[in-house]
Design a protein around this motif. Sequence first.
Motif, mmCIF file in Angstrom:
data_model
loop_
_atom_site.group_PDB
_atom_site.id
_atom_site.type_symbol
_atom_site.label_atom_id
_atom_site.label_comp_id
_atom_site.label_asym_id
_atom_site.label_seq_id
_atom_site.Cartn_x
_atom_site.Cartn_y
_atom_site.Cartn_z
ATOM 1 N N ARG A 98 15.295 28.165 28.543
ATOM 2 C CA ARG A 98 15.927 29.230 28.660
ATOM 3 C C ARG A 98 15.659 30.312 27.401
ATOM 4 O O ARG A 98 15.880 31.458 27.707
ATOM 5 C CB ARG A 98 17.410 28.601 28.503
ATOM 6 N N SER A 99 15.466 29.917 26.427
ATOM 7 C CA SER A 99 15.081 30.567 25.297
ATOM 8 C C SER A 99 13.757 31.453 25.689
ATOM 9 O O SER A 99 13.952 32.592 25.220
ATOM 10 C CB SER A 99 14.844 29.928 23.680
ATOM 11 N N TRP A 100 12.780 31.054 26.251
ATOM 12 C CA TRP A 100 11.520 31.651 26.638
ATOM 13 C C TRP A 100 11.844 32.657 27.735
ATOM 14 O O TRP A 100 11.375 33.761 27.668
ATOM 15 C CB TRP A 100 10.425 30.637 27.103
ATOM 16 N N ARG A 101 12.692 32.288 28.737
ATOM 17 C CA ARG A 101 12.980 33.340 29.723
ATOM 18 C C ARG A 101 13.991 34.179 29.167
ATOM 19 O O ARG A 101 13.776 35.474 29.878
ATOM 20 C CB ARG A 101 13.812 32.514 30.828
ATOM 21 N N GLN A 102 14.912 34.098 28.392
ATOM 22 C CA GLN A 102 15.816 35.115 28.178
ATOM 23 C C GLN A 102 15.517 35.825 26.919
ATOM 24 O O GLN A 102 16.010 36.639 26.130
ATOM 25 C CB GLN A 102 17.332 34.449 27.783
ATOM 26 N N ARG A 103 14.137 35.413 25.961
ATOM 27 C CA ARG A 103 13.707 36.090 24.893
ATOM 28 C C ARG A 103 14.675 35.787 23.893
ATOM 29 O O ARG A 103 14.654 37.183 23.045
ATOM 30 C CB ARG A 103 13.293 37.363 25.298
ATOM 31 N N THR A 104 15.272 34.804 23.360
ATOM 32 C CA THR A 104 16.252 34.711 22.325
ATOM 33 C C THR A 104 16.134 33.120 22.069
ATOM 34 O O THR A 104 15.662 32.412 22.907
ATOM 35 C CB THR A 104 17.418 35.161 22.874
ATOM 36 N N LEU A 105 16.354 32.825 20.894
ATOM 37 C CA LEU A 105 16.205 31.659 20.204
ATOM 38 C C LEU A 105 17.467 31.035 20.116
ATOM 39 O O LEU A 105 17.793 29.986 19.534
ATOM 40 C CB LEU A 105 15.584 31.859 18.772
ATOM 41 N N ARG A 106 18.658 31.681 20.393
ATOM 42 C CA ARG A 106 19.945 31.219 20.284
ATOM 43 C C ARG A 106 20.245 29.940 20.921
ATOM 44 O O ARG A 106 20.884 29.097 20.404
ATOM 45 C CB ARG A 106 20.926 32.208 20.786
ATOM 46 N N PRO A 221 31.389 27.824 16.940
ATOM 47 C CA PRO A 221 31.619 29.373 16.924
ATOM 48 C C PRO A 221 31.521 30.030 15.436
ATOM 49 O O PRO A 221 30.953 30.981 15.166
ATOM 50 C CB PRO A 221 32.900 29.674 17.389
ATOM 51 N N TRP A 222 32.032 29.056 14.578
ATOM 52 C CA TRP A 222 31.819 29.435 13.169
ATOM 53 C C TRP A 222 30.458 29.510 12.657
ATOM 54 O O TRP A 222 30.289 29.962 11.697
ATOM 55 C CB TRP A 222 32.829 28.434 12.343
ATOM 56 N N CYS A 223 29.519 29.018 13.293
ATOM 57 C CA CYS A 223 28.215 29.045 12.904
ATOM 58 C C CYS A 223 27.377 30.141 13.460
ATOM 59 O O CYS A 223 26.248 30.425 13.384
ATOM 60 C CB CYS A 223 27.443 27.695 13.450
ATOM 61 N N GLU A 224 28.046 30.777 14.599
ATOM 62 C CA GLU A 224 27.103 31.879 15.280
ATOM 63 C C GLU A 224 26.505 32.875 14.249
ATOM 64 O O GLU A 224 25.680 33.283 14.494
ATOM 65 C CB GLU A 224 28.106 32.452 16.456
ATOM 66 N N PRO A 225 27.351 33.463 13.249
ATOM 67 C CA PRO A 225 26.833 34.552 12.572
ATOM 68 C C PRO A 225 25.530 34.014 11.789
ATOM 69 O O PRO A 225 24.703 34.610 11.659
ATOM 70 C CB PRO A 225 27.839 34.667 11.294
ATOM 71 N N ALA A 226 25.486 32.752 11.182
ATOM 72 C CA ALA A 226 24.366 31.980 10.500
ATOM 73 C C ALA A 226 23.343 31.875 11.743
ATOM 74 O O ALA A 226 21.904 32.244 11.558
ATOM 75 C CB ALA A 226 24.599 30.579 10.090
ATOM 76 N N ILE A 227 23.507 31.506 13.010
ATOM 77 C CA ILE A 227 22.537 31.536 14.165
ATOM 78 C C ILE A 227 21.903 32.809 14.372
ATOM 79 O O ILE A 227 20.701 32.936 14.237
ATOM 80 C CB ILE A 227 23.268 30.777 15.399
ATOM 81 N N VAL A 228 22.656 34.012 14.432
ATOM 82 C CA VAL A 228 22.280 35.087 14.498
ATOM 83 C C VAL A 228 20.999 35.520 13.480
ATOM 84 O O VAL A 228 20.065 36.252 13.446
ATOM 85 C CB VAL A 228 23.061 36.142 14.881
ATOM 86 N N ARG A 229 21.758 35.408 12.236
ATOM 87 C CA ARG A 229 20.674 35.685 10.891
ATOM 88 C C ARG A 229 19.472 34.955 10.812
ATOM 89 O O ARG A 229 18.408 35.526 10.627
ATOM 90 C CB ARG A 229 21.499 35.456 9.666
ATOM 91 N N VAL A 230 19.579 33.559 11.379
ATOM 92 C CA VAL A 230 18.009 32.849 11.315
ATOM 93 C C VAL A 230 17.383 33.368 12.362
ATOM 94 O O VAL A 230 16.219 33.387 12.379
ATOM 95 C CB VAL A 230 18.682 31.489 11.615
#
Length: 300
Positions: A98-106, A221-230
């Motif tokens: 999914r990450s490869w297809r959507q071009r995101t590491l989330r 969801p509280w970890c989402e900002p950290a996920i985006v920054r990583v």
Amino acid sequence: MRTDRIFSRLEQEPHRPCGPFPRMSRVRLGLFSVTVAFYLAIVVAVLGTTWLVQLDWQVMLFRPYKQWPAIHGFLDAFVVLGQRGPTAVLVAAWLGWRSWRQRTLRPLLALAFALLLLNVSVGAVKIGLGRLGPHYATEIGSAELLKGGDIFPSGHTANAVVTWGILAYLATTPLARRWLSVVGAVFALGVGATTVYLGTHWVSDVLLGWAAGLLILLGLPWCEPAIVRVEAFLFALRERFTTAGSRLAPAPASSATGQPVSTRGKLVGPRVPAQDSGSGNRSAAMPRAADETRAPASRY
């Protein structure tokens, strides 16, 4: 640059305020609070050797695996769905696609954050309370705490909740989220009940494992900002290495005048005189290349 778009998306999303934690819905916050209360109630009940510990012993002495031996083989294989290694590999493979297809590491980063929180939170309680499992219990009616064990809460159960539940958490449509929630709940409940059937965990271990895994999913969801920054950091690192690699790539060879060097063979030797074809026409004189071979003259 992609990193600028990621950070701008983080700042523009309305459910992520500038405070230390993003805003969660009232339903999710209510579930989180109830789960915390349930978690603490289980711990207090075991520490106080209450009716819950007595229930643990009653189920353990009942020995479900001896009461229903016909399903032992199936459940012994089914419990693998709660083991961290196999389940993490399966789910990571799917989320990696999914990450490869959507071009995101989330998706992969969300799984990594969830497993990290699971290992830290569950592992700390396991080591701190040191409870022995049913097969190693020494005193009937005792909670078997602080004896060097690592059974409370159930890691199999908590891992099943997190690993399969995160598929529903990352679902992109409401229908997929509902179906994946049902599948994750079946796996989590089934794995927990199976460990009790096999006698590897107390009932209270499983109850606390369910609560521990659910807390991680509800608090993710509280970890989402950290996920985006990583994610932004990793993309920026990739761009930096890509740029550095393009600078180090060798330039095409050129002559002293700046013109590219031809790869054709170098012409050597004198020009071959024009030959008369016999009809009065003379073929044009052509230079002979270095790699050109002349056919042998005919003897006739």
